[in-house]
Write a protein that holds these residues in place. Structure first.
Motif, PDB file in Angstrom:
ATOM      1  N   GLY A  44       0.823  -1.300   0.043  1.00  0.00           N
ATOM      2  CA  GLY A  44      -0.037   0.002  -0.228  1.00  0.00           C
ATOM      3  C   GLY A  44       0.773   1.294  -0.082  1.00  0.00           C
ATOM      4  O   GLY A  44       2.146   1.513  -0.276  1.00  0.00           O
ATOM      5  N   ASN A  45      -0.035   2.335   0.472  1.00  0.00           N
ATOM      6  CA  ASN A  45       0.697   3.810   0.239  1.00  0.00           C
ATOM      7  C   ASN A  45       2.018   4.101   1.139  1.00  0.00           C
ATOM      8  O   ASN A  45       2.533   5.034   0.791  1.00  0.00           O
ATOM      9  CB  ASN A  45      -0.471   4.641   0.913  1.00  0.00           C
ATOM     10  CG  ASN A  45      -1.680   4.648  -0.127  1.00  0.00           C
ATOM     11  OD1 ASN A  45      -1.513   4.382  -1.262  1.00  0.00           O
ATOM     12  ND2 ASN A  45      -2.713   5.020   0.489  1.00  0.00           N
ATOM     13  N   TRP A  46       2.138   3.184   2.016  1.00  0.00           N
ATOM     14  CA  TRP A  46       3.407   3.455   2.983  1.00  0.00           C
ATOM     15  C   TRP A  46       4.317   2.247   2.792  1.00  0.00           C
ATOM     16  O   TRP A  46       5.438   2.157   3.673  1.00  0.00           O
ATOM     17  CB  TRP A  46       2.897   3.436   4.459  1.00  0.00           C
ATOM     18  CG  TRP A  46       2.007   4.712   4.686  1.00  0.00           C
ATOM     19  CD1 TRP A  46       2.499   6.024   5.028  1.00  0.00           C
ATOM     20  CD2 TRP A  46       0.693   4.718   4.703  1.00  0.00           C
ATOM     21  NE1 TRP A  46       1.349   6.884   5.212  1.00  0.00           N
ATOM     22  CE2 TRP A  46       0.129   6.046   4.907  1.00  0.00           C
ATOM     23  CE3 TRP A  46      -0.177   3.731   4.459  1.00  0.00           C
ATOM     24  CZ2 TRP A  46      -1.121   6.576   5.037  1.00  0.00           C
ATOM     25  CZ3 TRP A  46      -1.742   4.057   4.423  1.00  0.00           C
ATOM     26  CH2 TRP A  46      -2.081   5.329   4.872  1.00  0.00           C
ATOM     27  N   ARG A  47       4.571   1.819   1.762  1.00  0.00           N
ATOM     28  CA  ARG A  47       5.354   0.710   1.356  1.00  0.00           C
ATOM     29  C   ARG A  47       6.874   1.174   0.985  1.00  0.00           C
ATOM     30  O   ARG A  47       7.919   0.378   1.230  1.00  0.00           O
ATOM     31  CB  ARG A  47       4.925   0.037   0.268  1.00  0.00           C
ATOM     32  CG  ARG A  47       4.967   0.476  -1.194  1.00  0.00           C
ATOM     33  CD  ARG A  47       4.225  -0.293  -2.143  1.00  0.00           C
ATOM     34  NE  ARG A  47       4.415   0.357  -3.366  1.00  0.00           N
ATOM     35  CZ  ARG A  47       3.787   1.433  -3.782  1.00  0.00           C
ATOM     36  NH1 ARG A  47       2.796   2.161  -3.160  1.00  0.00           N
ATOM     37  NH2 ARG A  47       3.905   1.976  -4.958  1.00  0.00           N
ATOM     38  N   ASN A  48       6.767   2.282   0.487  1.00  0.00           N
ATOM     39  CA  ASN A  48       8.140   2.872  -0.038  1.00  0.00           C
ATOM     40  C   ASN A  48       8.672   4.214   0.689  1.00  0.00           C
ATOM     41  O   ASN A  48       7.808   4.896   0.332  1.00  0.00           O
ATOM     42  CB  ASN A  48       8.000   2.740  -1.557  1.00  0.00           C
ATOM     43  CG  ASN A  48       9.220   3.079  -2.367  1.00  0.00           C
ATOM     44  OD1 ASN A  48       9.611   4.131  -2.580  1.00  0.00           O
ATOM     45  ND2 ASN A  48       9.871   1.920  -2.903  1.00  0.00           N
ATOM     46  N   GLU A  49       9.560   4.252   1.042  1.00  0.00           N
ATOM     47  CA  GLU A  49      10.050   5.421   1.637  1.00  0.00           C
ATOM     48  C   GLU A  49      10.235   6.572   0.668  1.00  0.00           C
ATOM     49  O   GLU A  49       9.596   7.747   0.928  1.00  0.00           O
ATOM     50  CB  GLU A  49      11.514   5.268   2.237  1.00  0.00           C
ATOM     51  CG  GLU A  49      11.759   6.616   3.197  1.00  0.00           C
ATOM     52  CD  GLU A  49      13.159   6.415   4.051  1.00  0.00           C
ATOM     53  OE1 GLU A  49      13.620   7.466   4.488  1.00  0.00           O
ATOM     54  OE2 GLU A  49      13.430   5.251   4.142  1.00  0.00           O
ATOM     55  N   ALA A  50      10.673   6.447  -0.566  1.00  0.00           N
ATOM     56  CA  ALA A  50      10.522   7.473  -1.461  1.00  0.00           C
ATOM     57  C   ALA A  50       9.345   8.040  -1.822  1.00  0.00           C
ATOM     58  O   ALA A  50       8.896   9.369  -2.268  1.00  0.00           O
ATOM     59  CB  ALA A  50      11.351   7.116  -2.712  1.00  0.00           C
ATOM     60  N   GLU A  51       8.264   7.283  -1.708  1.00  0.00           N
ATOM     61  CA  GLU A  51       6.843   7.688  -2.016  1.00  0.00           C
ATOM     62  C   GLU A  51       6.174   8.154  -0.682  1.00  0.00           C
ATOM     63  O   GLU A  51       5.145   8.779  -0.824  1.00  0.00           O
ATOM     64  CB  GLU A  51       5.997   6.681  -2.773  1.00  0.00           C
ATOM     65  CG  GLU A  51       6.915   6.082  -4.173  1.00  0.00           C
ATOM     66  CD  GLU A  51       5.807   5.000  -4.958  1.00  0.00           C
ATOM     67  OE1 GLU A  51       4.658   4.859  -4.289  1.00  0.00           O
ATOM     68  OE2 GLU A  51       6.237   4.636  -5.714  1.00  0.00           O
ATOM     69  N   SER A  52       6.459   7.827   0.484  1.00  0.00           N
ATOM     70  CA  SER A  52       6.019   8.256   1.621  1.00  0.00           C
ATOM     71  C   SER A  52       7.031   8.521   2.780  1.00  0.00           C
ATOM     72  O   SER A  52       7.593   9.742   2.566  1.00  0.00           O
ATOM     73  CB  SER A  52       5.096   7.301   2.359  1.00  0.00           C
ATOM     74  OG  SER A  52       5.697   5.896   2.428  1.00  0.00           O
ATOM     75  N   CYS A  53       7.170   7.751   3.612  1.00  0.00           N
ATOM     76  CA  CYS A  53       8.122   7.956   4.854  1.00  0.00           C
ATOM     77  C   CYS A  53       8.787   6.627   5.344  1.00  0.00           C
ATOM     78  O   CYS A  53       8.042   5.650   5.108  1.00  0.00           O
ATOM     79  CB  CYS A  53       8.121   9.036   5.559  1.00  0.00           C
ATOM     80  SG  CYS A  53       6.300   8.595   6.556  1.00  0.00           S
ATOM     81  N   PHE A  54       9.580   6.688   6.065  1.00  0.00           N
ATOM     82  CA  PHE A  54      10.064   5.359   6.854  1.00  0.00           C
ATOM     83  C   PHE A  54       8.744   4.857   7.813  1.00  0.00           C
ATOM     84  O   PHE A  54       8.130   6.041   8.301  1.00  0.00           O
ATOM     85  CB  PHE A  54      11.429   5.466   7.466  1.00  0.00           C
ATOM     86  CG  PHE A  54      11.486   6.713   8.449  1.00  0.00           C
ATOM     87  CD1 PHE A  54      11.206   6.634   9.677  1.00  0.00           C
ATOM     88  CD2 PHE A  54      12.083   8.083   8.077  1.00  0.00           C
ATOM     89  CE1 PHE A  54      11.480   7.541  10.780  1.00  0.00           C
ATOM     90  CE2 PHE A  54      11.947   9.110   8.914  1.00  0.00           C
ATOM     91  CZ  PHE A  54      11.840   8.889  10.294  1.00  0.00           C
ATOM     92  N   SER A  55       8.765   3.776   8.050  1.00  0.00           N
ATOM     93  CA  SER A  55       7.807   3.114   8.785  1.00  0.00           C
ATOM     94  C   SER A  55       7.678   3.526  10.315  1.00  0.00           C
ATOM     95  O   SER A  55       6.605   3.763  10.774  1.00  0.00           O
ATOM     96  CB  SER A  55       7.648   1.485   8.832  1.00  0.00           C
ATOM     97  OG  SER A  55       8.754   1.150   9.241  1.00  0.00           O
ATOM     98  N   LEU A  56       8.804   3.887  10.842  1.00  0.00           N
ATOM     99  CA  LEU A  56       8.787   4.347  12.188  1.00  0.00           C
ATOM    100  C   LEU A  56       8.074   5.568  12.266  1.00  0.00           C
ATOM    101  O   LEU A  56       7.410   5.981  13.115  1.00  0.00           O
ATOM    102  CB  LEU A  56      10.226   4.576  12.755  1.00  0.00           C
ATOM    103  CG  LEU A  56      10.393   4.737  14.245  1.00  0.00           C
ATOM    104  CD1 LEU A  56       9.835   3.632  15.277  1.00  0.00           C
ATOM    105  CD2 LEU A  56      11.752   5.221  14.728  1.00  0.00           C
TER     106      LEU A  56
END
Length: 425
Positions: A172-184
């Motif tokens: 989903g939307n938070w899978r890739n840091e370049a497109e969203s951010c790191f999971s923490l």
């Protein structure tokens, strides 16, 4: 009585819908007067639900910010990496802000938001909804009352949930840091913020962190598995099957989250969800995605006065987004699980159970954070109505400090070293 607080919603997705629901429960206190979202289906749904005038229905939030001021407050519920620009623009126009967490995905953007809001005298409520969750508020109250004496150590766990992580952070939307951010930052800034909140006036001095992408990679792909779940001959042996996570729920009559996310342009049913899984993000094999965010991470913190804290985030759990906490003090031990707080007193050697009052209207418990979403909105609307920022317990400056701690924890993980915290940013 005061007139209703007029709000504009920027981002008509999941969080925008959850927060705006407050206007349905309390139409005497809140009126949704505008919405901006690039998705026509989402905009139209909002307009129909809240009777929004055509001139305040916009594809781009910039159209609204260029108009004369037509509301008291704005809910910023865009994707994480798109928070800064509208937050700054609306603050400059004098709108109070409910800013969904994280504030922004870069330290410099967080700092700019806080600076602009301060310069323009607008109130900011950051969406750290867990601060408003009745059990967590009760924990803070108990700690402040000294029921465990001096707080020595905080141990806190977030269980993300195996299918939740696959849905949001693999496909989903938070899978890739370049497109969203790191999971923490995306998932667990809530939790670091809670620890920071419970620590009170004691500043965090040092932080270390470890974590990685576990399991969801090509080397773990089962023999014979296809690139899409609906084409896969071994799908029935996979707990992360898109058919199990989405189609099985539709067949059971469940079309809310996460099913609804697969069909952003229509109402979900068997046909639309099946088509989405054939062609869209959510039908992909979890071992063939472009995910690069941590599925498990630990953060260790040292605060002034010798207080230490340990946080663990883990994807592979049965429970969904449930937290477990133990706080060790000089005079007792506090534990929290399944919405029950238990305090063991060292002197009397007795256990006392505490139950926080749950008084949110029916329906808010389905929003993902239980009653917390309701209480956050209630505090924000009360603050705007009374022009009283003290009613907000997740203000800009306070939230900035816990955000900086999250950024530094991630830097520790990447650089493999202890980080000394500098709250100047």
């Amino acid at each position: 009585m005061s007139p209703p607080v007029r709000i504009i919603v920027v981002g008509a997705g999941c969080r925008g819908n959850v927060y705006s629901r407050y206007a349905i429960v309390h139409p005497d206190r809140v009126q949704v007067v505008g919405v901006a979202d690039p998705n026509k289906f989402a905009r139209t749904k909002f307009q129909q639900l809240y009777k929004i005038a055509d001139e305040n229905l916009c594809e781009d939030w910039r159209t609204l910010v260029q108009k004369d001021k037509c509301a008291d407050a704005v809910l910023i519920c865009t994707p994480d990496h798109l928070h800064k620009e509208p937050a700054v623009a609306f603050a400059k126009k004098g709108y109070h802000l409910l800013l969904e967490k994280p504030m922004a995905t870069k330290v410099e953007d967080c700092l700019e938001i806080v600076k602009v809001c301060s310069q323009n005298g607008v109130m900011v409520c950051v969406g750290h909804v867990l601060r408003y969750h009745p059990p967590f508020r009760k924990i803070k109250e108990l700690l402040d009352d000294g029921v465990v004496g001096d707080v020595i150590h905080i141990q806190h766990l977030e269980q993300i949930g195996f299918y939740h992580f696959a849905h949001s952070y693999v496909r989903g939307n938070w899978r890739n840091e370049a497109e969203s951010c790191f999971s923490l930052l995306a998932k667990s800034c809530h939790d670091i913020d809670l620890i920071h909140h419970w620590a009170g006036a004691r500043k965090c001095l040092k932080v270390t962190s470890f974590g990685s992408v576990s399991h969801f990679s090509r080397e773990h792909k089962p023999t014979g598995a296809a690139d899409r779940c609906l084409d896969c001959s071994v799908e029935d042996t996979c707990p992360y099957s898109a058919s199990k996570i989405y189609l099985d729920r539709v067949k059971q009559g469940h079309t809310g989250w996460p099913v609804s996310v697969t069909c952003p342009n229509s109402l979900p049913d068997i046909e639309t969800v099946t088509e989405a899984l054939k062609t869209g993000l959510y039908g992909r094999c979890v071992y063939e995605c472009d995910n690069d965010v941590c599925s498990n991470q630990v953060v260790n913190m040292e605060f002034a006065g010798g207080l230490t804290a340990a946080f663990s985030m883990i994807a592979f759990t049965e429970e969904l987004c449930l937290r477990k906490t133990t706080i060790y003090g000089s005079m007792g031990e506090l534990s929290f699980s399944d919405n029950e707080i238990r305090v063991f007193d060292f002197l009397t050697q007795k256990n006392t159970k505490y139950v926080a009052k749950v008084d949110a209207p029916e329906g808010f418990g389905l929003a993902g954070h239980g009653e917390a979403d309701y209480h956050l909105m209630d505090s924000f609307i009360s603050a705007v109505t009374n022009n009283d920022p003290s009613l907000i317990i997740s203000g800009a400056e306070e939230s900035l400090r816990s955000h900086l701690l999250v950024f530094e924890a991630e830097r520790s993980r990447r650089e493999g070293r202890v980080i000394d915290i500098d709250y100047s940013g």
